[in-house]
Design a protein around this motif. Sequence first.
Motif, PDB file in Angstrom:
ATOM      1  N   GLY A   1       0.799  -1.222   0.000  1.00  0.00           N
ATOM      2  CA  GLY A   1       0.000   0.000   0.000  1.00  0.00           C
ATOM      3  C   GLY A   1       0.826   1.264   0.000  1.00  0.00           C
ATOM      4  N   GLY A   2       2.066   1.193  -0.516  1.00  0.00           N
ATOM      5  CA  GLY A   2       2.937   2.355  -0.460  1.00  0.00           C
ATOM      6  C   GLY A   2       2.984   3.201  -1.706  1.00  0.00           C
ATOM      7  N   GLY A   3       2.113   2.974  -2.692  1.00  0.00           N
ATOM      8  CA  GLY A   3       2.062   3.819  -3.872  1.00  0.00           C
ATOM      9  C   GLY A   3       3.260   3.604  -4.778  1.00  0.00           C
ATOM     10  N   LEU A   4       4.098   4.643  -4.955  1.00  0.00           N
ATOM     11  CA  LEU A   4       5.230   4.571  -5.879  1.00  0.00           C
ATOM     12  C   LEU A   4       6.235   3.527  -5.450  1.00  0.00           C
ATOM     13  N   ASN A   5       6.540   3.475  -4.147  1.00  0.00           N
ATOM     14  CA  ASN A   5       7.514   2.497  -3.688  1.00  0.00           C
ATOM     15  C   ASN A   5       7.001   1.076  -3.836  1.00  0.00           C
ATOM     16  N   GLU A   6       5.668   0.898  -3.820  1.00  0.00           N
ATOM     17  CA  GLU A   6       5.120  -0.432  -4.044  1.00  0.00           C
ATOM     18  C   GLU A   6       5.375  -0.879  -5.483  1.00  0.00           C
ATOM     19  N   GLU A   7       5.270   0.032  -6.432  1.00  0.00           N
ATOM     20  CA  GLU A   7       5.579  -0.310  -7.814  1.00  0.00           C
ATOM     21  C   GLU A   7       7.062  -0.613  -7.980  1.00  0.00           C
ATOM     22  N   ALA A   8       7.910   0.097  -7.250  1.00  0.00           N
ATOM     23  CA  ALA A   8       9.351  -0.106  -7.366  1.00  0.00           C
ATOM     24  C   ALA A   8       9.810  -1.408  -6.736  1.00  0.00           C
ATOM     25  N   THR A   9       9.018  -1.965  -5.837  1.00  0.00           N
ATOM     26  CA  THR A   9       9.402  -3.192  -5.146  1.00  0.00           C
ATOM     27  C   THR A   9       8.452  -4.354  -5.427  1.00  0.00           C
ATOM     28  N   ARG A  10       7.496  -4.164  -6.305  1.00  0.00           N
ATOM     29  CA  ARG A  10       6.532  -5.220  -6.616  1.00  0.00           C
ATOM     30  C   ARG A  10       7.241  -6.386  -7.296  1.00  0.00           C
TER      31      ARG A  10
END
Length: 335
Positions: free
Chosen positions: A279-288
Amino acid sequence: MKSVEPAHAAPPGPEQAPSATAVKSARPTRSARPGRENRDWLHGLLMSAPAVVGLIVFVGVPFGYAVLLSFYNVRLGSPLAPSFFGLEQYRRLFTDPDMSGPFLRALLNNLTFAAVVVPVQTALALALAILLNRKLKAIGLFRSLFFMPVVFPMALVAVIWRLILARSDQGMLNSALNAVSLGDWGAFDWLGDGATAMASIIVLSIWQGVGFQMVILLAGLQQIPGELYEAAQLDRASRWQRFRHVTLPGIRGTLVFVAMLTSVLSFRVFDQVYVLVRGGGLNEEATRTVMYQAVTTAFDQNNIGQASAITVVFFMIVVVLTLIQRRVVRPGNED
């Protein structure tokens, strides 16, 4: 004139008589008894049965069921019955921008994670194994301390690291940096920044898993005969030469095994991503990662068919990469 009686032929001497060994060798050799071969085969089957049954029940059956679900449009909570989709799920996974974009980004994150973790963790585990392969007092205590993070579940480790990397001033890392910088260090969001979120997960994973690889390499080091090191010292070989020409060849097979095991484990990274940056937004995409993508597709979007297709494709990619790695770094290859 007396007739000369013919002399009786002398019995054949020892050199003329066929020996018992020759008689035995002339007989056809009997093969091993079929009964003993059958017993050995049965014993081997019984000893391997638990592992084979576990592999079939916990890997084969779920994977087969995932392959079956990937051909259907299955959604959780939907009143409609599952409909046959054929290869539509796979087509959408590679052609639909709404599905292929997140999947390819997750796959790239997985490859980046593995490209960093595999060499760094293997090298660090080898260094620790060499350091702890000494006859010192309380060496068992030091080995236990380095192995201790492996004992804790990854979810628990991720929760602790979330407290360490917290954005607020109460975060342990920010507090330490603030104390060292005499108050000049502000509160930095380690998990909220896309540049440091993946790096934080990589550091966490290496710290938690390096002890397991260390134990395996330590066992390999202890199998190298000490006479080889003594001979190298007599030849006035330096430490680097002993490491290169004695240690590395002696644990080459163990290194290959550790590298392959670390690769497989690095591709199934999920717990630390789910706990740290969900649920971290941009960082979630970077670590998905791909496993994270599959779980969120199944239980957040309720699309079981699409999630099954993701896992099948990812399984095939990991198998291909593992076979390539095994062929490249197998023990039979020479530099």
